[in-house]
Motif scaffolding. Sequence first.
Motif, PDB file in Angstrom:
ATOM      1  N   GLU A   1      70.331  61.858  10.472  1.00  0.00           N
ATOM      2  CA  GLU A   1      69.129  62.682  10.498  1.00  0.00           C
ATOM      3  C   GLU A   1      68.813  63.060  11.935  1.00  0.00           C
ATOM      4  O   GLU A   1      69.402  62.516  12.863  1.00  0.00           O
ATOM      5  CB  GLU A   1      67.949  61.919   9.882  1.00  0.00           C
ATOM      6  N   ASP A   2      67.878  63.979  12.114  1.00  0.00           N
ATOM      7  CA  ASP A   2      67.560  64.423  13.467  1.00  0.00           C
ATOM      8  C   ASP A   2      66.883  63.316  14.271  1.00  0.00           C
ATOM      9  O   ASP A   2      66.163  62.494  13.736  1.00  0.00           O
ATOM     10  CB  ASP A   2      66.673  65.668  13.419  1.00  0.00           C
ATOM     11  N   LEU A   3      67.123  63.349  15.582  1.00  0.00           N
ATOM     12  CA  LEU A   3      66.679  62.258  16.435  1.00  0.00           C
ATOM     13  C   LEU A   3      65.257  62.456  16.949  1.00  0.00           C
ATOM     14  O   LEU A   3      64.717  63.544  16.921  1.00  0.00           O
ATOM     15  CB  LEU A   3      67.634  62.117  17.620  1.00  0.00           C
ATOM     16  N   ARG A   4      64.721  61.365  17.434  1.00  0.00           N
ATOM     17  CA  ARG A   4      63.410  61.339  18.093  1.00  0.00           C
ATOM     18  C   ARG A   4      63.486  60.342  19.226  1.00  0.00           C
ATOM     19  O   ARG A   4      64.471  59.621  19.364  1.00  0.00           O
ATOM     20  CB  ARG A   4      62.317  60.874  17.131  1.00  0.00           C
ATOM     21  N   ALA A   5      62.412  60.258  19.991  1.00  0.00           N
ATOM     22  CA  ALA A   5      62.389  59.284  21.089  1.00  0.00           C
ATOM     23  C   ALA A   5      62.611  57.867  20.565  1.00  0.00           C
ATOM     24  O   ALA A   5      63.180  57.027  21.252  1.00  0.00           O
ATOM     25  CB  ALA A   5      61.070  59.370  21.839  1.00  0.00           C
ATOM     26  N   ASP A   6      62.181  57.605  19.338  1.00  0.00           N
ATOM     27  CA  ASP A   6      62.362  56.264  18.777  1.00  0.00           C
ATOM     28  C   ASP A   6      63.321  56.262  17.584  1.00  0.00           C
ATOM     29  O   ASP A   6      63.221  55.422  16.709  1.00  0.00           O
ATOM     30  CB  ASP A   6      61.010  55.653  18.389  1.00  0.00           C
ATOM     31  N   ARG A   7      64.225  57.239  17.557  1.00  0.00           N
ATOM     32  CA  ARG A   7      65.190  57.299  16.453  1.00  0.00           C
ATOM     33  C   ARG A   7      66.561  57.696  16.946  1.00  0.00           C
ATOM     34  O   ARG A   7      66.742  58.777  17.496  1.00  0.00           O
ATOM     35  CB  ARG A   7      64.708  58.327  15.424  1.00  0.00           C
ATOM     36  N   GLN A   8      67.537  56.824  16.750  1.00  0.00           N
ATOM     37  CA  GLN A   8      68.929  57.118  17.084  1.00  0.00           C
ATOM     38  C   GLN A   8      69.733  57.126  15.785  1.00  0.00           C
ATOM     39  O   GLN A   8      69.363  56.444  14.830  1.00  0.00           O
ATOM     40  CB  GLN A   8      69.470  56.025  18.022  1.00  0.00           C
ATOM     41  N   PRO A   9      70.824  57.882  15.743  1.00  0.00           N
ATOM     42  CA  PRO A   9      71.599  57.939  14.499  1.00  0.00           C
ATOM     43  C   PRO A   9      72.248  56.605  14.151  1.00  0.00           C
ATOM     44  O   PRO A   9      72.456  56.314  12.983  1.00  0.00           O
ATOM     45  CB  PRO A   9      72.651  59.008  14.773  1.00  0.00           C
ATOM     46  N   GLU A  10      72.579  55.818  15.154  1.00  0.00           N
ATOM     47  CA  GLU A  10      72.986  54.445  14.849  1.00  0.00           C
ATOM     48  C   GLU A  10      72.033  53.516  15.568  1.00  0.00           C
ATOM     49  O   GLU A  10      71.720  53.703  16.730  1.00  0.00           O
ATOM     50  CB  GLU A  10      74.443  54.165  15.194  1.00  0.00           C
ATOM     51  N   PHE A  11      71.554  52.555  14.831  1.00  0.00           N
ATOM     52  CA  PHE A  11      70.547  51.659  15.377  1.00  0.00           C
ATOM     53  C   PHE A  11      70.741  50.283  14.753  1.00  0.00           C
ATOM     54  O   PHE A  11      71.627  50.103  13.916  1.00  0.00           O
ATOM     55  CB  PHE A  11      69.142  52.209  15.088  1.00  0.00           C
ATOM     56  N   THR A  12      69.934  49.341  15.189  1.00  0.00           N
ATOM     57  CA  THR A  12      70.161  47.963  14.764  1.00  0.00           C
ATOM     58  C   THR A  12      68.945  47.406  14.049  1.00  0.00           C
ATOM     59  O   THR A  12      67.824  47.573  14.510  1.00  0.00           O
ATOM     60  CB  THR A  12      70.487  47.088  15.988  1.00  0.00           C
ATOM     61  N   GLN A  13      69.206  46.773  12.931  1.00  0.00           N
ATOM     62  CA  GLN A  13      68.138  46.118  12.186  1.00  0.00           C
ATOM     63  C   GLN A  13      68.309  44.612  12.220  1.00  0.00           C
ATOM     64  O   GLN A  13      69.425  44.105  12.144  1.00  0.00           O
ATOM     65  CB  GLN A  13      68.166  46.554  10.711  1.00  0.00           C
ATOM     66  N   ILE A  14      67.190  43.930  12.312  1.00  0.00           N
ATOM     67  CA  ILE A  14      67.180  42.500  12.029  1.00  0.00           C
ATOM     68  C   ILE A  14      66.876  42.419  10.546  1.00  0.00           C
ATOM     69  O   ILE A  14      65.746  42.643  10.131  1.00  0.00           O
ATOM     70  CB  ILE A  14      66.108  41.771  12.842  1.00  0.00           C
ATOM     71  N   ASP A  15      67.915  42.163   9.776  1.00  0.00           N
ATOM     72  CA  ASP A  15      67.816  42.306   8.335  1.00  0.00           C
ATOM     73  C   ASP A  15      67.802  40.928   7.698  1.00  0.00           C
ATOM     74  O   ASP A  15      68.626  40.080   8.042  1.00  0.00           O
ATOM     75  CB  ASP A  15      69.046  43.097   7.856  1.00  0.00           C
ATOM     76  N   LEU A  16      66.858  40.672   6.815  1.00  0.00           N
ATOM     77  CA  LEU A  16      66.877  39.361   6.171  1.00  0.00           C
ATOM     78  C   LEU A  16      66.427  39.451   4.718  1.00  0.00           C
ATOM     79  O   LEU A  16      65.742  40.391   4.316  1.00  0.00           O
ATOM     80  CB  LEU A  16      66.037  38.340   6.955  1.00  0.00           C
ATOM     81  N   GLU A  17      66.852  38.461   3.956  1.00  0.00           N
ATOM     82  CA  GLU A  17      66.546  38.429   2.522  1.00  0.00           C
ATOM     83  C   GLU A  17      66.464  36.978   2.070  1.00  0.00           C
ATOM     84  O   GLU A  17      67.189  36.118   2.583  1.00  0.00           O
ATOM     85  CB  GLU A  17      67.648  39.174   1.750  1.00  0.00           C
ATOM     86  N   MET A  18      65.543  36.706   1.137  1.00  0.00           N
ATOM     87  CA  MET A  18      65.342  35.332   0.653  1.00  0.00           C
ATOM     88  C   MET A  18      65.183  35.327  -0.854  1.00  0.00           C
ATOM     89  O   MET A  18      64.628  36.266  -1.423  1.00  0.00           O
ATOM     90  CB  MET A  18      64.066  34.716   1.254  1.00  0.00           C
ATOM     91  N   SER A  19      65.612  34.240  -1.455  1.00  0.00           N
ATOM     92  CA  SER A  19      65.439  34.069  -2.896  1.00  0.00           C
ATOM     93  C   SER A  19      64.292  33.107  -3.170  1.00  0.00           C
ATOM     94  O   SER A  19      63.975  32.256  -2.336  1.00  0.00           O
ATOM     95  CB  SER A  19      66.717  33.504  -3.520  1.00  0.00           C
ATOM     96  N   PHE A  20      63.742  33.229  -4.382  1.00  0.00           N
ATOM     97  CA  PHE A  20      62.661  32.337  -4.838  1.00  0.00           C
ATOM     98  C   PHE A  20      61.457  32.363  -3.899  1.00  0.00           C
ATOM     99  O   PHE A  20      60.965  31.318  -3.465  1.00  0.00           O
ATOM    100  CB  PHE A  20      63.182  30.903  -4.990  1.00  0.00           C
ATOM    101  N   ILE A  21      61.015  33.542  -3.551  1.00  0.00           N
ATOM    102  CA  ILE A  21      59.885  33.660  -2.619  1.00  0.00           C
ATOM    103  C   ILE A  21      58.956  34.758  -3.099  1.00  0.00           C
ATOM    104  O   ILE A  21      59.292  35.549  -3.978  1.00  0.00           O
ATOM    105  CB  ILE A  21      60.354  33.996  -1.185  1.00  0.00           C
ATOM    106  N   ASP A  22      57.779  34.815  -2.517  1.00  0.00           N
ATOM    107  CA  ASP A  22      56.900  35.968  -2.713  1.00  0.00           C
ATOM    108  C   ASP A  22      56.549  36.553  -1.349  1.00  0.00           C
ATOM    109  O   ASP A  22      57.038  36.077  -0.314  1.00  0.00           O
ATOM    110  CB  ASP A  22      55.647  35.573  -3.511  1.00  0.00           C
ATOM    111  N   GLN A  23      55.692  37.545  -1.371  1.00  0.00           N
ATOM    112  CA  GLN A  23      55.317  38.255  -0.153  1.00  0.00           C
ATOM    113  C   GLN A  23      54.780  37.312   0.928  1.00  0.00           C
ATOM    114  O   GLN A  23      55.068  37.478   2.108  1.00  0.00           O
ATOM    115  CB  GLN A  23      54.266  39.295  -0.539  1.00  0.00           C
ATOM    116  N   GLU A  24      54.012  36.314   0.502  1.00  0.00           N
ATOM    117  CA  GLU A  24      53.389  35.419   1.479  1.00  0.00           C
ATOM    118  C   GLU A  24      54.429  34.668   2.297  1.00  0.00           C
ATOM    119  O   GLU A  24      54.225  34.399   3.481  1.00  0.00           O
ATOM    120  CB  GLU A  24      52.473  34.414   0.770  1.00  0.00           C
ATOM    121  N   VAL A  25      55.538  34.308   1.671  1.00  0.00           N
ATOM    122  CA  VAL A  25      56.589  33.587   2.377  1.00  0.00           C
ATOM    123  C   VAL A  25      57.168  34.468   3.488  1.00  0.00           C
ATOM    124  O   VAL A  25      57.389  34.018   4.619  1.00  0.00           O
ATOM    125  CB  VAL A  25      57.700  33.146   1.394  1.00  0.00           C
ATOM    126  N   ILE A  26      57.398  35.721   3.133  1.00  0.00           N
ATOM    127  CA  ILE A  26      57.930  36.664   4.133  1.00  0.00           C
ATOM    128  C   ILE A  26      56.936  36.840   5.282  1.00  0.00           C
ATOM    129  O   ILE A  26      57.314  36.802   6.468  1.00  0.00           O
ATOM    130  CB  ILE A  26      58.197  38.037   3.481  1.00  0.00           C
TER     131      ILE A  26
END
Length: 597
Positions: free
Chosen positions: A229-254
């Motif tokens: 997609e088109d770029l912005r000052a805070d948007r690059q076409p490749e970028f890095t996420q701190i990605d995480l996922e958990m089982s047996f949880i609800d929103q409060e745990v996150i």
Amino acid sequence: MSSWIRTEYCGELRSADLGKKVCLNGWVHRQRNLGGVIFLDLRDRSGLVQVVVNPEQKEIYAIAETLRSEFVIMVKGVVSRRPEGSLNKDLPTGEVEVLADELIILNSAKTPPIYVDDSHERAANVDETVRLKYRYLDLRRPARQKNLILRHRVTKTIRNFLDEKGFIEVETPILMKSTPEGARDYLVPSRVNPGKFYALPQSPQLFKQLLMVGGLEKYFQIAKCFRDEDLRADRQPEFTQIDLEMSFIDQEVIFNLLEEMMVRLFREILGVELERPFPRLEYGEAMERYGSDKPDLRYGMELIDISSEVEDSEFGVFRNVIANQGIVVAITAPGCSAYSRKELDGLSQLAMKYGAKGLAHLALKDGQVKSPIAKFFTPQQLAHITEKVQAQEGDLVLIVADEPTVARTALGALRQEMAARLGLIPEGEYKFLWIVNFPLFEFDQEAGRYVAVHHAFTSPLPEDTPLLEEEPGKVRANAYDLVLNGMELGSGSIRIHLRAVQEEIFRIMGLTEAEAKEKFGFLLEAFEYGTPPHGGIALGLDRLVMILTGAANMREVIAFPKTTSATCLMTGTPSEVDPEQLQEVHIKSVANRKTLL
RNA sequence: GGAGCCGUGGUGUAGUCGGUUAACAUGCCAGCCUGUCACGCUGGAGAUCGCGAGUUCGAGUCUCGUCGGCUCCGCCA
């Protein structure tokens, strides 16, 4: 000759090292030839130290005379105290200097096209085109290295933190399947499967959910993501996420986990103590009060709905808007009553960029309300308005009347602009908040169907599921955004883990059963083999580092960034490829055909 | 897809109402200088003003186009 390998870093030498025989490696930052003695500022990653070459050392003096900026050298010598009166208190190493007795040139250097020395602003002022082309030289600047080093500390802190919490870092594929919805994919043609394509992941979303099905329970990844997609000052076409996922949880745990993570991070990286819990704002309330789903809470100037104050006025524009389900909203810009016509025009244009048809204003000066539209209101009505928006003598009230979303978004942009102009945004403050209860769907006029606001795997709030059938637009999602200082830092949700629900969502989004099976059959099938309830979040690492470093642009926190047109000026990426290469991957380019037609 | 700003020696800038030798700083090169630290002093080289058309007797300057950079709207689940 003995080894040329360094024994110390330049920037770490102190009075405690006096008398020590050291071997230094680095770049000639600057040479000062006084006609007799030659001073060298030697630079490495750690900083600078002054090297002294005396004419008595005939051999190395002759070499020192030929040194130029950015030559790579080895120096051996003794750490000595500088003579009285020649200490440099601006330099951490300023009490000492190294008296050279050996000196070799490891490599010479052409005159750099940009200033590596950033002792003055000139380094940062060099045109970015040049700095991007010679990125490797730009990276030598201490300010640049500082950002990358801080970024390293951030990922290290996060890895340690998540490891302590029992998370397992798992890598997911970079070559994956193109899926509908969301951003444009970067595509990779398959050589061995003619006519078929891989897509680079926009996020590891599906894989992390399947890791939950796979029983990992707590996953994370510092993941590269790609969006065409088109770029912005805070948007690059490749970028890095701190990605995480958990089982047996609800929103409060996150929320708890992320808040603890941010507290740890800001303490260790900036020495700043964050307050917990982070405030929470419903999506609808954020839009109403700030005209944004990522409001900056470092300043006030909230949007105020004055529809009921103006609906009985003689001003047709406002009355029409209200009659057509629109609203009239206002903000008060303190001390701006003297704004010129030109300044007001500028603000008006800003509002119109966001779709507003215009911008009205009331200036409170000389004890009166001055405005081109004042004549449409009774003094009493004007008083009601100024009271509602809490405007005082000297203030300027900015008013937008439009369909609710447009009015709020436009005024939200004005709020931000005015806060910046008036210096109301405090530096060094970090206002986190959670935005909750997003709508699950929004209706896409262009596509003529509902599309997921977050993504197709987000679960609806249990109490809203009965609405799915009749009023999908009213269903709220079990989704949340983490916002910091007006920036969307992360986004997540509790996912769907039941096949029936997932199929229902696909159906509402207009996917036929066959399409759903073709695109997401593997996921639907996986849901039938004991998928635990699960959810997660992904944080934008680049944005996080931007805020931690105070960078105005994402390029400042990425080693090799792309330009606004998604190119790399250093390597010349993207580039054309040999026809043979194209043939191998079964591709025929039509890029030139367009221009010919 | 759209809007705005910018483009002049290596780098950063100036350049008036269009007027002939494009200025300044820094960097670079050379010489001098033994305590500097953005060292100093003296001298020198270095630009067809992003590119292409046009207007004009004459264009760095005006017009159009084009390329590149940046910011923003759209877009970015």
